[in-house]
Design a protein around this motif. Structure first.
Motif, PDB file in Angstrom:
ATOM      1  N   PRO A  65       0.802  -1.235   0.000  1.00  0.00           N
ATOM      2  CA  PRO A  65       0.000   0.000   0.000  1.00  0.00           C
ATOM      3  C   PRO A  65       0.833   1.282   0.000  1.00  0.00           C
ATOM      4  O   PRO A  65       0.425   2.273  -0.607  1.00  0.00           O
ATOM      5  CB  PRO A  65      -0.817  -0.101   1.304  1.00  0.00           C
ATOM      6  CG  PRO A  65      -0.825  -1.544   1.660  1.00  0.00           C
ATOM      7  CD  PRO A  65       0.449  -2.123   1.122  1.00  0.00           C
ATOM      8  N   VAL A  66       2.000   1.281   0.666  1.00  0.00           N
ATOM      9  CA  VAL A  66       2.829   2.497   0.670  1.00  0.00           C
ATOM     10  C   VAL A  66       3.236   2.856  -0.743  1.00  0.00           C
ATOM     11  O   VAL A  66       3.142   4.022  -1.150  1.00  0.00           O
ATOM     12  CB  VAL A  66       4.149   2.293   1.459  1.00  0.00           C
ATOM     13  CG1 VAL A  66       4.867   3.625   1.615  1.00  0.00           C
ATOM     14  CG2 VAL A  66       3.899   1.661   2.793  1.00  0.00           C
ATOM     15  N   VAL A 117       5.671  13.131   1.561  1.00  0.00           N
ATOM     16  CA  VAL A 117       6.146  12.319   2.677  1.00  0.00           C
ATOM     17  C   VAL A 117       6.813  13.231   3.709  1.00  0.00           C
ATOM     18  O   VAL A 117       7.659  14.055   3.360  1.00  0.00           O
ATOM     19  CB  VAL A 117       7.149  11.247   2.200  1.00  0.00           C
ATOM     20  CG1 VAL A 117       7.754  10.501   3.390  1.00  0.00           C
ATOM     21  CG2 VAL A 117       6.456  10.275   1.235  1.00  0.00           C
ATOM     22  N   VAL A 167       2.061  11.955   3.914  1.00  0.00           N
ATOM     23  CA  VAL A 167       2.240  10.531   4.183  1.00  0.00           C
ATOM     24  C   VAL A 167       3.379  10.382   5.188  1.00  0.00           C
ATOM     25  O   VAL A 167       4.524  10.716   4.881  1.00  0.00           O
ATOM     26  CB  VAL A 167       2.565   9.766   2.890  1.00  0.00           C
ATOM     27  CG1 VAL A 167       2.812   8.288   3.185  1.00  0.00           C
ATOM     28  CG2 VAL A 167       1.447   9.939   1.861  1.00  0.00           C
ATOM     29  N   LEU A 208       6.114   8.425   7.149  1.00  0.00           N
ATOM     30  CA  LEU A 208       6.890   7.184   6.977  1.00  0.00           C
ATOM     31  C   LEU A 208       8.274   7.383   7.570  1.00  0.00           C
ATOM     32  O   LEU A 208       8.745   8.511   7.676  1.00  0.00           O
ATOM     33  CB  LEU A 208       7.079   6.876   5.486  1.00  0.00           C
ATOM     34  CG  LEU A 208       5.865   6.478   4.646  1.00  0.00           C
ATOM     35  CD1 LEU A 208       6.268   6.409   3.178  1.00  0.00           C
ATOM     36  CD2 LEU A 208       5.306   5.134   5.118  1.00  0.00           C
ATOM     37  N   SER A 232      11.590   3.422   4.981  1.00  0.00           N
ATOM     38  CA  SER A 232      10.404   2.950   4.291  1.00  0.00           C
ATOM     39  C   SER A 232      10.141   3.790   3.038  1.00  0.00           C
ATOM     40  O   SER A 232       9.778   3.260   1.980  1.00  0.00           O
ATOM     41  CB  SER A 232       9.206   3.004   5.242  1.00  0.00           C
ATOM     42  OG  SER A 232       8.052   2.524   4.615  1.00  0.00           O
ATOM     43  N   GLY A 268       0.833   5.598   7.451  1.00  0.00           N
ATOM     44  CA  GLY A 268       1.562   5.666   6.182  1.00  0.00           C
ATOM     45  C   GLY A 268       1.754   4.294   5.555  1.00  0.00           C
ATOM     46  O   GLY A 268       1.565   4.120   4.350  1.00  0.00           O
ATOM     47  N   GLU A 269       2.116   3.315   6.369  1.00  0.00           N
ATOM     48  CA  GLU A 269       2.381   1.969   5.836  1.00  0.00           C
ATOM     49  C   GLU A 269       1.128   1.341   5.246  1.00  0.00           C
ATOM     50  O   GLU A 269       1.210   0.488   4.365  1.00  0.00           O
ATOM     51  CB  GLU A 269       2.936   1.051   6.941  1.00  0.00           C
ATOM     52  CG  GLU A 269       4.329   1.412   7.431  1.00  0.00           C
ATOM     53  CD  GLU A 269       5.403   1.205   6.359  1.00  0.00           C
ATOM     54  OE1 GLU A 269       5.173   0.415   5.418  1.00  0.00           O
ATOM     55  OE2 GLU A 269       6.461   1.858   6.457  1.00  0.00           O
ATOM     56  N   ARG A 270      -0.033   1.732   5.746  1.00  0.00           N
ATOM     57  CA  ARG A 270      -1.289   1.182   5.199  1.00  0.00           C
ATOM     58  C   ARG A 270      -1.748   1.946   3.957  1.00  0.00           C
ATOM     59  O   ARG A 270      -2.843   1.736   3.454  1.00  0.00           O
ATOM     60  CB  ARG A 270      -2.382   1.236   6.277  1.00  0.00           C
ATOM     61  CG  ARG A 270      -2.156   0.238   7.412  1.00  0.00           C
ATOM     62  CD  ARG A 270      -3.037   0.563   8.610  1.00  0.00           C
ATOM     63  NE  ARG A 270      -4.452   0.469   8.306  1.00  0.00           N
ATOM     64  CZ  ARG A 270      -5.420   1.047   9.021  1.00  0.00           C
ATOM     65  NH1 ARG A 270      -5.098   1.789  10.081  1.00  0.00           N
ATOM     66  NH2 ARG A 270      -6.676   0.898   8.703  1.00  0.00           N
ATOM     67  N   GLY A 271      -0.906   2.853   3.473  1.00  0.00           N
ATOM     68  CA  GLY A 271      -1.289   3.609   2.277  1.00  0.00           C
ATOM     69  C   GLY A 271      -2.141   4.820   2.600  1.00  0.00           C
ATOM     70  O   GLY A 271      -2.759   5.391   1.701  1.00  0.00           O
TER      71      GLY A 271
END
Lengths: 322, 322
Positions: free
Chosen positions: A202-203, B141, B168, B170, B174, B303-306
């Motif tokens: 997803p990222v 980001v 986002v 992160l 990542s 962020g990791e989940r989009g």
């Protein structure tokens, strides 16, 4: 003007049917895909699922027959052509030319066959994805082999020009090598990138911007269509794939060892410039007399130099080279 | 609202300067590129080539300092920051985050540094290529490390949102892994394709249509910029490049042996679908309280989940996950 019979009414065939009707040709179509035939009829076109009947009518009226079926169905339809319209003027719009030429020579040997390929399309497929303007401004390869009947060739070329395209005369082999580079390799690299991107989860999808969206656009094409064109052009595609692997491997080696990518990135930048230059160059006019003894060589030389044909007047081809 | 000092006035820095001015921030810029400074001043902006003076003014006014210099110039500018505005609130807009974080910790250790990266740009560069709307709708980001000062983070995030982006959150690591997949690999594949295409000569350039044009577009980017981002992200990029090589090699093997590309092409098609799904999914709201003990984990999980952050209200982050 010769009547036109289109076999196959997907994106390309359906667009040929519409475009031919729009320029005043008598045109009818047939397809084994009932949904496409129905959709076509619903829009007022003369279409059916009876391919044999459409071809018999083409034979009676000496129509130009356009094969617009998927590559995987070409052999079967060629046998039907040989049965119902054996000596027709025949062309195709398939993305691989050597295989279709070989099949046409073997399976419809009496047809006056001239291979063709309009360089137009979208990631969509089926009748509903097509439109009459699809070929406007597009390149349409019309193949010239040593034994090509130039009268038949000129009729197919004029048809492509009528539909808004410009004609690029090439041998089937030269076409297949070029499209391996500029169409089939892009499809395979788009598939690689779409796979590697999605592996990022997803990222990666959330951060994907223009460079990723543009570069993976054609990965959304129906897989069967991409398989047909790439697998069908195996002989020309393998060395091109090796060239790409070599270049990507060299990048990997440079990045891992010296850490520098100047050579690879500069080469890509020069390649991008070559495309821009080809498109911006001032064209100069070229004419080829179809009655000349070396007319086939003249046509192919025009194509090999990146030239295009924009009109046919009597027996003279009028083109330009950039 | 805090004043803003932008160092570097190329495509991104110039757009930050314009966008910050457009939303009413007091903003000034400096760049070692005299042409960019002149062009900026000519359009009425407060800009100069005196980076040290701009940073001293930032220190006096407690401005947010935005580093928008090329990656290769970051270390030198960080030393200048440490000299003239050592404890400033500092962010950057560079395309690689781990290297800049390491450099900031080493060279400007007293700065309140929060790494950033707006996922926006064009193949153009320089002041004239920029515009105030560049960040509208873009992902930006804003990095969250274990030691990130969340007050500083919130100020940088709010700035990005003010400029029209969504944030986002992160870690630098990542971010670097994701952009290797969706930005740096696309640049390298575009370079490969542009090289292989141009090797096909004038015929290939004449036949190149949408799939080739789209897939090679970013190969026209200034080579120095592409080198900086790819070479600067070496550690994250190498395994991604290996993954791409593996997938392309598997295609080559399949085509040469069985002749079938179904697995590879289907995988690419699924990847394209993953992107479309991510963009079309219905978002659900998420909130993270910046005062909570696990706030950093909460932000990074978003962020990791989009997910994306669209607003900050007091000390609460308001976002959505698709």
């Amino acid at each position: 003007m010769r009547d036109v019979c289109v076999i196959g009414l997907g994106l390309i065939g359906g667009s040929v049917l519409r475009a031919a009707a729009a320029v005043g040709r008598q045109v009818w179509g047939a397809t084994s895909a009932a949904a496409d035939a129905e959709a076509s009829v619903a829009e007022g076109f003369d279409a059916s699922t009876d391919v044999a009947a459409a071809l018999r009518r083409a034979a009676e009226r000496e129509a130009l027959v356009v094969l617009a079926v998927p590559l995987t169905a070409v052999e079967e339809v060629l046998r039907t052509v040989d049965e119902h319209a054996p000596s027709c003027l025949l062309t195709d719009v398939t993305s691989v030319k050597t295989g279709v030429l070989t099949a046409a020579r073997a399976l419809a040997p009496s047809a006056r066959f001239v291979g063709g390929h309009p360089m137009a399309g979208t990631a969509e497929s089926g009748w509903r994805a097509g439109n009459a303007a699809l070929f406007g401004g597009a390149a349409w390869v019309v193949c010239v082999e040593d034994d090509t009947d130039l009268g038949a060739w000129a009729e197919v070329a004029r048809f492509a020009i009528d539909l808004g395209a410009h004609v690029v005369p090439l041998t089937a082999a030269s076409h297949d090598e070029a499209v391996a580079r500029i169409s089939h390799l892009p499809h395979l690299l788009a598939a690689v990138l779409a796979s590697v991107g999605a592996d990022g989860g997803p990222v990666a999808m959330a951060l994907a911007a223009g460079s990723y969206t543009d570069a993976t656009r054609v990965a959304a094409t129906r897989p069967g269509l991409v398989r047909a064109m790439t697998e069908g052009n195996r002989d020309a595609l393998l060395p091109v794939l090796d060239e790409a692997l070599g270049r990507l491997g060299a990048m990997r080696g440079s990045l891992a060892s010296t850490g520098g990518l100047a050579v690879s990135i500069n080469s890509g930048h020069e390649g991008a410039r070559a495309l821009a230059d080809a498109r911006q160059a001032t064209p100069s006019g070229v004419r080829v007399a179809l009655g000349a003894p070396d007319a086939r060589d003249g046509l192919r030389a025009l194509g090999e130099r990146g030239g295009r044909i924009t009109a046919l007047a009597d027996d003279t081809v009028i083109g330009e080279v950039r």
